[in-house]
Design a protein around this motif. Structure first.
Motif, PDB file in Angstrom:
ATOM      1  N   CYS A  77     -21.572 -34.211 -52.360  1.00  0.00           N
ATOM      2  CA  CYS A  77     -22.870 -33.517 -52.369  1.00  0.00           C
ATOM      3  C   CYS A  77     -23.800 -34.056 -51.278  1.00  0.00           C
ATOM      4  N   ILE A  78     -23.863 -35.376 -51.165  1.00  0.00           N
ATOM      5  CA  ILE A  78     -24.717 -35.994 -50.135  1.00  0.00           C
ATOM      6  C   ILE A  78     -24.262 -35.549 -48.746  1.00  0.00           C
ATOM      7  N   TYR A  79     -22.951 -35.519 -48.549  1.00  0.00           N
ATOM      8  CA  TYR A  79     -22.421 -35.092 -47.254  1.00  0.00           C
ATOM      9  C   TYR A  79     -22.804 -33.641 -46.959  1.00  0.00           C
ATOM     10  N   VAL A  80     -22.631 -32.762 -47.930  1.00  0.00           N
ATOM     11  CA  VAL A  80     -22.938 -31.336 -47.728  1.00  0.00           C
ATOM     12  C   VAL A  80     -24.414 -31.138 -47.409  1.00  0.00           C
ATOM     13  N   ILE A  81     -25.277 -31.877 -48.108  1.00  0.00           N
ATOM     14  CA  ILE A  81     -26.717 -31.750 -47.892  1.00  0.00           C
ATOM     15  C   ILE A  81     -27.101 -32.136 -46.465  1.00  0.00           C
ATOM     16  N   THR A  82     -26.349 -33.073 -45.870  1.00  0.00           N
ATOM     17  CA  THR A  82     -26.677 -33.547 -44.515  1.00  0.00           C
ATOM     18  C   THR A  82     -26.144 -32.634 -43.408  1.00  0.00           C
ATOM     19  N   ILE A  83     -25.350 -31.629 -43.759  1.00  0.00           N
ATOM     20  CA  ILE A  83     -24.826 -30.704 -42.742  1.00  0.00           C
ATOM     21  C   ILE A  83     -25.986 -29.874 -42.184  1.00  0.00           C
ATOM     22  N   PRO A  84     -26.103 -29.757 -40.862  1.00  0.00           N
ATOM     23  CA  PRO A  84     -27.167 -28.927 -40.278  1.00  0.00           C
ATOM     24  C   PRO A  84     -27.124 -27.499 -40.821  1.00  0.00           C
ATOM     25  N   GLY A  85     -28.266 -27.019 -41.254  1.00  0.00           N
ATOM     26  CA  GLY A  85     -28.350 -25.659 -41.780  1.00  0.00           C
ATOM     27  C   GLY A  85     -28.073 -25.548 -43.261  1.00  0.00           C
ATOM     28  N   SER A  86     -27.859 -26.696 -43.928  1.00  0.00           N
ATOM     29  CA  SER A  86     -27.521 -26.653 -45.354  1.00  0.00           C
ATOM     30  C   SER A  86     -28.678 -26.196 -46.230  1.00  0.00           C
ATOM     31  N   SER A  87     -29.910 -26.352 -45.729  1.00  0.00           N
ATOM     32  CA  SER A  87     -31.080 -25.992 -46.548  1.00  0.00           C
ATOM     33  C   SER A  87     -31.042 -24.527 -46.983  1.00  0.00           C
ATOM     34  N   ALA A  88     -30.548 -23.658 -46.083  1.00  0.00           N
ATOM     35  CA  ALA A  88     -30.469 -22.233 -46.435  1.00  0.00           C
ATOM     36  C   ALA A  88     -29.489 -22.017 -47.582  1.00  0.00           C
ATOM     37  N   GLY A  89     -28.359 -22.729 -47.537  1.00  0.00           N
ATOM     38  CA  GLY A  89     -27.380 -22.612 -48.608  1.00  0.00           C
ATOM     39  C   GLY A  89     -27.873 -23.191 -49.916  1.00  0.00           C
ATOM     40  N   ILE A  90     -28.623 -24.297 -49.839  1.00  0.00           N
ATOM     41  CA  ILE A  90     -29.179 -24.920 -51.045  1.00  0.00           C
ATOM     42  C   ILE A  90     -30.206 -23.990 -51.697  1.00  0.00           C
ATOM     43  N   LYS A  91     -31.042 -23.376 -50.869  1.00  0.00           N
ATOM     44  CA  LYS A  91     -32.021 -22.419 -51.403  1.00  0.00           C
ATOM     45  C   LYS A  91     -31.320 -21.241 -52.075  1.00  0.00           C
TER      46      LYS A  91
END
Length: 452
Positions: free
Chosen positions: A183-197
């Motif tokens: 999870c921490i790794y995925v969150i740090t991927i550039p552009g992940s904020s759109a996917g998290i939202k």
């Protein structure tokens, strides 16, 4: 004598880890993420949590209390509680018997992908045809199915304390650590904020009655309810263990891992495959879409390998609980040794697992009601028998035996039952109605009369 000889967990931690290991399985790691994505992200999660705290809590508390009160497996426990409802026991026995073979087939698929990523073949695994070619082979799926069933059997043969509890005490913490790392790794991927939202923010335009039905079905499947597992594990639980506290902890484990699974999968798939990628269901999402996503990530082979190890751990702890439920019922019914019961289960599971394993390949021309073997057995167990067992359990406690039977067992150590009013209403009125809805909707959906 039988009750005194019965195996048991060493204490509350052992019971909670084993029960949580049962609840946390493939349902959390491949079903929850795509359902959450499909039904509006945050709104699905909110509905799921509400149902877990009410509906799920009620059924899980009931089953664990029945198990601890009777110190019997489901085949005899229901008759002990209320002789009029003794017929539930045989149905509860059939469910894990049907589930174990095809669950181990899927566990074999996961095992294959662990070896693929360990061998550095992750790029090959990302090809569209890789998964289809694998399950379509004559022997490969069978080999991995046997390997997974063998590992499951070794743990169950070792017994309650030395096998199930010991393995769960290692695998569950490892599972949580792996989930957090990914999870921490995925969150740090550039552009992940759109996917998290996309995953976490509620999309109220997608809220519907189907959202509630999907969340109900997922919660029911995810928490190992009505499979005889929680009654079996309850029968191994010592009287001094707090049932209410334990159920709360199991709920936290189960829901937490499900939400973490979504955080691992949905944002990553959204980044690399867009919204269309998140709509992939079960096997397509895990074995086709995700390997493609991992190939596009930095250190994708390593992260993909960790992910499939995580899924393997979750699948193994769940398959162990399913097999243990069957073995416990055989020991209770026929008074045979654990080894003999396990051998009988292994032989039957191989016999039923072969068509499930080959049903997507060399036997794909053989169908039942238009379904391959694995899909058919999944439909019979999860969409039909599970809701039926839970429905009659609610009728037994809510309308015949009385809720005090369960509440008395849950509070025998003087602990407070803070959700007592919710429990009484749920077990008598709301839960039976919800179970009938699940039964009707999932049956109609299976035959494409309605679409989920």
């Amino acid at each position: 004598m039988e009750k005194k000889k019965r195996g048991s967990f060493t204490g509350e931690i052992g019971f909670v880890l084993a029960a949580a290991g049962s609840a946390v399985g493939l349902g959390n790691l491949w079903r929850f993420p795509y359902l959450a994505a499909q039904y509006g992200g945050g709104i699905f999660i909110l509905v799921y949590i509400i149902l877990a705290l009410t509906f799920g809590f009620t059924l899980m508390t009931t089953e664990i209390a029945i198990g601890r009160k009777t110190k019997l497996s489901p085949t005899r426990a229901y008759k002990e509680v209320d002789s009029k409802f003794g017929f539930i026991g045989p149905i509860a026995f059939i469910i894990p018997v049907i589930i174990l073979p095809y669950y181990c087939v899927i566990g074999g698929w996961v095992t294959k992908y662990v070896t693929v990523f360990a061998a550095g073949q992750n790029i090959a695994a990302a090809e569209d045809s890789f998964f289809g070619n694998f399950i379509g082979r004559e022997y490969a799926p069978l080999i991995f199915f046997i390997i997974f069933l063998g590992l499951t059997s070794l743990i169950v043969i070792s017994g309650v304390e030395k096998g199930i509890e010991k393995v769960s005490s290692y695998l569950m913490p490892a599972l949580i650590v792996l989930a957090v790392i990914i999870c921490i790794y995925v969150i740090t991927i550039p552009g992940s904020s759109a996917g998290i939202k996309y995953y976490l923010l509620p999309d109220f335009s997608k809220f519907s009655f189907k959202t509630v039905c999907a969340a109900m079905g997922q919660m029911f499947y995810s928490m190992s309810l009505a499979m005889g597992i929680m009654i079996t594990y309850g029968s191994y639980t010592k009287d001094e263990v707090s049932i209410v506290k334990s159920v709360n902890q199991i709920e936290i484990f189960d829901t937490g891992i499900a939400i973490l699974a979504g955080m691992m999968v949905v944002p990553a798939v959204y980044i690399f495959s867009g919204e269309a990628g998140t709509s992939q269901s079960g096997a397509g999402l895990m074995f086709v879409t995700l390997p493609k996503v991992f190939t596009q990530m930095t250190a994708g082979r390593f992260i993909g390998g960790l992910f499939f190890v995580l899924v393997f751990f979750a699948a193994l702890t769940s398959s162990v609980s399913v097999m243990e439920a069957i073995v416990s019922m055989l020991i209770d019914r026929f008074h045979i040794s654990r080894i003999k019961a396990c051998l009988g289960v292994i032989i039957f599971s191989v016999a039923l697992g072969i068509p499930c394993s080959l049903g997507n390949g060399v036997w794909s021309h053989i169908t039942i009601l238009g379904m391959d073997f694995l899909t058919f057995f999944d439909f019979i167990s999860n969409s039909l028998l599970l809701p039926i067992v839970a429905f009659f359990t609610c009728l037994m406690i809510g309308w015949s035996t009385g809720a005090d039977y369960i509440i008395g067992e849950a509070t025998k150590n003087g602990e407070a039952f803070k959700r007592e009013k919710i429990y009484r209403v749920m077990i008598k009125y709301i839960a039976p109605v919800l179970l009938l809805i699940i039964l009707v909707f999932y049956t109609l959906a299976q035959f494409n009369i309605i679409k989920f």
